[in-house]
Design a protein around this motif. Structure first.
Motif, mmCIF file in Angstrom:
data_model
loop_
_atom_site.group_PDB
_atom_site.id
_atom_site.type_symbol
_atom_site.label_atom_id
_atom_site.label_comp_id
_atom_site.label_asym_id
_atom_site.label_seq_id
_atom_site.Cartn_x
_atom_site.Cartn_y
_atom_site.Cartn_z
ATOM 1 N N GLN A 13 83.578 40.518 68.067
ATOM 2 C CA GLN A 13 82.928 39.640 67.106
ATOM 3 C C GLN A 13 83.655 39.697 65.770
ATOM 4 O O GLN A 13 84.096 40.759 65.334
ATOM 5 N N GLY A 14 83.746 38.539 65.132
ATOM 6 C CA GLY A 14 84.350 38.440 63.805
ATOM 7 C C GLY A 14 83.280 38.128 62.770
ATOM 8 O O GLY A 14 82.268 37.502 63.070
ATOM 9 N N HIS A 15 83.511 38.579 61.561
ATOM 10 C CA HIS A 15 82.576 38.364 60.451
ATOM 11 C C HIS A 15 82.683 36.911 59.991
ATOM 12 O O HIS A 15 83.781 36.368 59.858
ATOM 13 N N VAL A 16 81.530 36.275 59.766
ATOM 14 C CA VAL A 16 81.512 34.890 59.277
ATOM 15 C C VAL A 16 80.548 34.761 58.103
ATOM 16 O O VAL A 16 79.578 35.515 57.995
ATOM 17 N N MET A 17 80.841 33.815 57.238
ATOM 18 C CA MET A 17 79.946 33.467 56.132
ATOM 19 C C MET A 17 79.730 31.961 56.226
ATOM 20 O O MET A 17 80.692 31.188 56.182
ATOM 21 N N VAL A 18 78.464 31.560 56.353
ATOM 22 C CA VAL A 18 78.118 30.151 56.505
ATOM 23 C C VAL A 18 77.322 29.703 55.293
ATOM 24 O O VAL A 18 76.347 30.350 54.909
ATOM 25 N N GLU A 19 77.751 28.581 54.694
ATOM 26 C CA GLU A 19 77.036 28.049 53.540
ATOM 27 C C GLU A 19 75.874 27.193 54.029
ATOM 28 O O GLU A 19 76.033 26.337 54.899
ATOM 29 N N THR A 20 74.707 27.438 53.471
ATOM 30 C CA THR A 20 73.518 26.683 53.850
ATOM 31 C C THR A 20 73.459 25.379 53.050
ATOM 32 O O THR A 20 74.157 25.223 52.045
ATOM 33 N N ASP A 21 72.584 24.473 53.469
ATOM 34 C CA ASP A 21 72.441 23.207 52.751
ATOM 35 C C ASP A 21 71.791 23.382 51.375
ATOM 36 O O ASP A 21 71.837 22.493 50.542
ATOM 37 N N MET A 22 71.197 24.545 51.141
ATOM 38 C CA MET A 22 70.579 24.838 49.841
ATOM 39 C C MET A 22 71.569 25.521 48.891
ATOM 40 O O MET A 22 71.202 25.944 47.798
ATOM 41 N N GLY A 23 72.820 25.717 49.317
ATOM 42 C CA GLY A 23 73.835 26.314 48.465
ATOM 43 C C GLY A 23 73.978 27.816 48.619
ATOM 44 O O GLY A 23 74.824 28.422 47.990
ATOM 45 N N GLY A 24 73.157 28.432 49.455
ATOM 46 C CA GLY A 24 73.267 29.868 49.695
ATOM 47 C C GLY A 24 74.287 30.182 50.767
ATOM 48 O O GLY A 24 74.874 29.290 51.382
ATOM 49 N N VAL A 25 74.513 31.449 50.963
ATOM 50 C CA VAL A 25 75.472 31.892 51.978
ATOM 51 C C VAL A 25 74.780 32.876 52.911
ATOM 52 O O VAL A 25 74.106 33.803 52.459
ATOM 53 N N ILE A 26 74.961 32.662 54.198
ATOM 54 C CA ILE A 26 74.426 33.576 55.209
ATOM 55 C C ILE A 26 75.613 34.281 55.857
ATOM 56 O O ILE A 26 76.558 33.627 56.311
ATOM 57 N N GLU A 27 75.557 35.601 55.863
ATOM 58 C CA GLU A 27 76.619 36.378 56.501
ATOM 59 C C GLU A 27 76.150 36.819 57.871
ATOM 60 O O GLU A 27 74.979 37.108 58.077
ATOM 61 N N GLY A 28 77.082 36.900 58.798
ATOM 62 C CA GLY A 28 76.726 37.340 60.134
ATOM 63 C C GLY A 28 77.964 37.591 60.974
ATOM 64 O O GLY A 28 79.082 37.686 60.455
ATOM 65 N N TRP A 29 77.741 37.713 62.269
ATOM 66 C CA TRP A 29 78.816 37.987 63.219
ATOM 67 C C TRP A 29 78.838 36.899 64.267
ATOM 68 O O TRP A 29 77.792 36.440 64.719
ATOM 69 N N GLU A 30 80.034 36.498 64.667
ATOM 70 C CA GLU A 30 80.205 35.434 65.643
ATOM 71 C C GLU A 30 81.040 35.962 66.808
ATOM 72 O O GLU A 30 82.097 36.571 66.590
ATOM 73 N N ASP A 31 80.569 35.729 68.029
ATOM 74 C CA ASP A 31 81.344 36.122 69.206
ATOM 75 C C ASP A 31 82.651 35.343 69.233
ATOM 76 O O ASP A 31 82.650 34.118 69.092
ATOM 77 N N ARG A 32 83.750 36.054 69.415
ATOM 78 C CA ARG A 32 85.055 35.406 69.523
ATOM 79 C C ARG A 32 85.465 35.273 70.990
ATOM 80 O O ARG A 32 85.882 34.222 71.425
ATOM 81 N N PHE A 33 85.370 36.380 71.729
ATOM 82 C CA PHE A 33 85.686 36.355 73.154
ATOM 83 C C PHE A 33 85.228 37.666 73.789
ATOM 84 O O PHE A 33 84.901 38.622 73.091
ATOM 85 N N THR A 34 85.195 37.683 75.112
ATOM 86 C CA THR A 34 84.799 38.873 75.870
ATOM 87 C C THR A 34 85.938 39.229 76.819
ATOM 88 O O THR A 34 86.485 38.356 77.497
ATOM 89 N N LEU A 35 86.307 40.509 76.849
ATOM 90 C CA LEU A 35 87.406 40.983 77.682
ATOM 91 C C LEU A 35 86.966 42.190 78.507
ATOM 92 O O LEU A 35 86.057 42.919 78.115
ATOM 93 N N TRP A 36 87.649 42.391 79.631
ATOM 94 C CA TRP A 36 87.476 43.638 80.370
ATOM 95 C C TRP A 36 88.213 44.723 79.607
ATOM 96 O O TRP A 36 89.315 44.502 79.099
ATOM 97 N N ALA A 37 87.600 45.895 79.503
ATOM 98 C CA ALA A 37 88.198 46.975 78.718
ATOM 99 C C ALA A 37 87.878 48.336 79.328
ATOM 100 O O ALA A 37 86.971 48.473 80.143
#
Length: 106
Positions: A13-37
């Protein structure tokens, strides 16, 4: 390493920051890919024992080298069976160059 040792599905997962329609920012994690490990829990060294005292579990996560895995950075995290591991270093090539290894702490 042989194919049988890659027995865990790891979602990176990579860190993401999404701007809301109210001008705020929501931080979170987004799945990038899944691998065998292969996930190897570290034990025995003084640093590992100190990590356990604060309820942290250091691991070495090994994945096959690919276009996807080349993009992993220390700013990402790995999810293994519901356990979140923060990546503490950028992946480094294994001795034979076919795999990438990274230190994680969960």
């Amino acid at each position: 390493m042989d194919a049988g040792q890659f027995d865990r599905r790891v979602t990176f997962q990579g860190h993401v920051m999404v701007e809301t329609d109210m001008g705020g920012v929501i931080e979170g994690w987004e799945d990038r890919f899944t691998l065998w490990a292969h996930v190897r829990y570290l034990r025995g060294s003084e640093a590992v024992m100190q990590a356990r005292l604060v309820s942290k579990a250091p691991v070495i996560i090994t994945v096959r080298r690919s276009v996807e895995s080349e993009g992993i950075t220390s700013e990402w995290r790995a999810v293994v069976g519901g356990v979140i591991f923060d990546l503490k270093e950028d992946p480094r090539p294994s001795e034979d160059g076919g795999f990438l290894e990274m230190l994680g702490e969960g």
